[in-house]
Write a protein that holds these residues in place. Structure first.
Motif: not given
Length: 338
Positions: A74-84, A104-115
């Motif tokens: 989606d060109e409207r979205i510049h970075l992705i941050i999961p809730p947790w 694009k940036w993907i920011l997170g930690y915990s289980d998200v770190s596998a992605l």
């Protein structure tokens, strides 16, 4: 080569839940976090999975992956941050469209770190290990965690320096909300095995040991190919944090990584603080760190500011990092080298 996204002022954040979503009774936390991002000048688009949770996941794996893929394109979205984080992100990796993935940036930690780790290893796109969205809902943030905006705004070729925190949070106090999400009460001290001071450098890779260990031996954890083709045999500076593993399970996981070749051309290892550091038959976390340092013949720095015991430095998978520690104080300089 490594490709670095850029999150400029006024960027749009896509909120999707590739692992766990937010139950109805906690929707106010997601609403607070979204409002805080908007007050900081970001736009926020929340996907359907962010608002749902059933049987230890936000939705079935194909649905979670489809929403993530859609937001990435989606060109409207510049970075992705999961809730947790959560528990079952690994289920979606086979459905992720790594081929031709937008930068694009993907920011997170915990289980998200596998992605995060799988994305960098598969595509060469830098990813950001740092606070999840819910952790950013406070009226103000501590000086360590708040650096995420500056790190993600760093341009390719530029550098940014982060320093060890003054205080860290000993335990979560969900029943005692405050203007700052974290309750920082304990003195921070970065330790080094085997010395009291050290300076090391290399390409950063890592995440939560509990989940990224399961990438070893799969197409999503091919560290040897990444070293050869993407970073041209430059040394890797690993960072790990332990959420729930016993000390013996942590040791087993590190041995598996070593046998899988993850520590070939390794310049050092960073470990975040952990609330799971109870000894097993007098076998301590410090024993694990010192044994790893002896086996790999590299420095191991531990109780660093990242992971489940906040605050959090933002670490970029793929970036060139120079880490220095002296008498309990540390710094991390990251340079966005291709």
């Amino acid at each position: 080569m490594i490709r670095y996204p850029i999150a400029a002022a006024g960027a749009t954040i896509g909120v999707t839940a590739p692992s766990s979503g937010v139950r109805k009774e906690l929707h106010h936390l997601l609403e607070q976090a979204s409002s805080r991002m908007e007050a900081m000048g970001f736009n926020v688009l929340c996907g359907e999975t962010a608002w749902t949770q059933k049987k230890a996941k936000s939705a079935p794996a194909p649905w979670r992956a489809a929403e993530f893929n859609q937001m990435m394109h989606d060109e409207r979205i510049h970075l992705i941050i999961p809730p947790w984080g959560g528990e079952l992100l690994l289920e979606i990796l086979e459905f992720i469209e790594f081929e031709n993935m937008p930068c694009k940036w993907i920011l997170g930690y915990s289980d998200v770190s596998a992605l995060l780790l799988a994305t960098t290893l598969k595509t060469g796109i830098a990813t950001a290990h740092g606070a999840n969205l819910i952790d950013l809902r406070g009226e103000y943030a501590d000086p360590t965690t708040v650096m995420w905006t500056s790190v993600l705004a760093t341009k390719p070729g530029e550098s940014i320096v982060q320093h060890s925190s003054q205080l860290y949070q000993k335990e979560w106090q969900h029943a005692n909300p405050s203007p700052c999400v974290f309750h920082l009460t304990e003195q921070t001290y970065w330790s080094v095995a085997p010395h009291s001071r050290v300076s090391i450098q290399g390409r950063l890779l890592g995440g939560c040991v509990d989940v990224i260990r399961h990438l070893a031996g799969t197409p999503f954890g091919d560290v040897r190919r990444f070293q050869k083709e993407t970073i041209r045999q430059k040394p890797v500076l690993w960072y790990f944090e332990n959420c729930e593993l016993s000390k013996t399970d942590l040791r087993r996981s590190l041995v598996q990584m070593k046998l899988a070749g993850w520590f070939d051309h390794c310049s050092g290892v960073l470990f975040g603080r952990s609330a799971a550091n109870q000894p097993v038959d007098d076998y301590t976390a410090e024993d694990v760190y010192h044994e790893l340092s002896e086996e790999l013949q590299v420095p191991v720095i531990y109780d660093v500011d990242f992971g489940h015991v906040p605050p959090q430095i933002t670490l970029i998978n793929g970036a060139w990092a120079e880490v220095a520690v002296s008498d309990g104080k540390g710094s991390v300089k990251q340079t966005f080298k291709p």
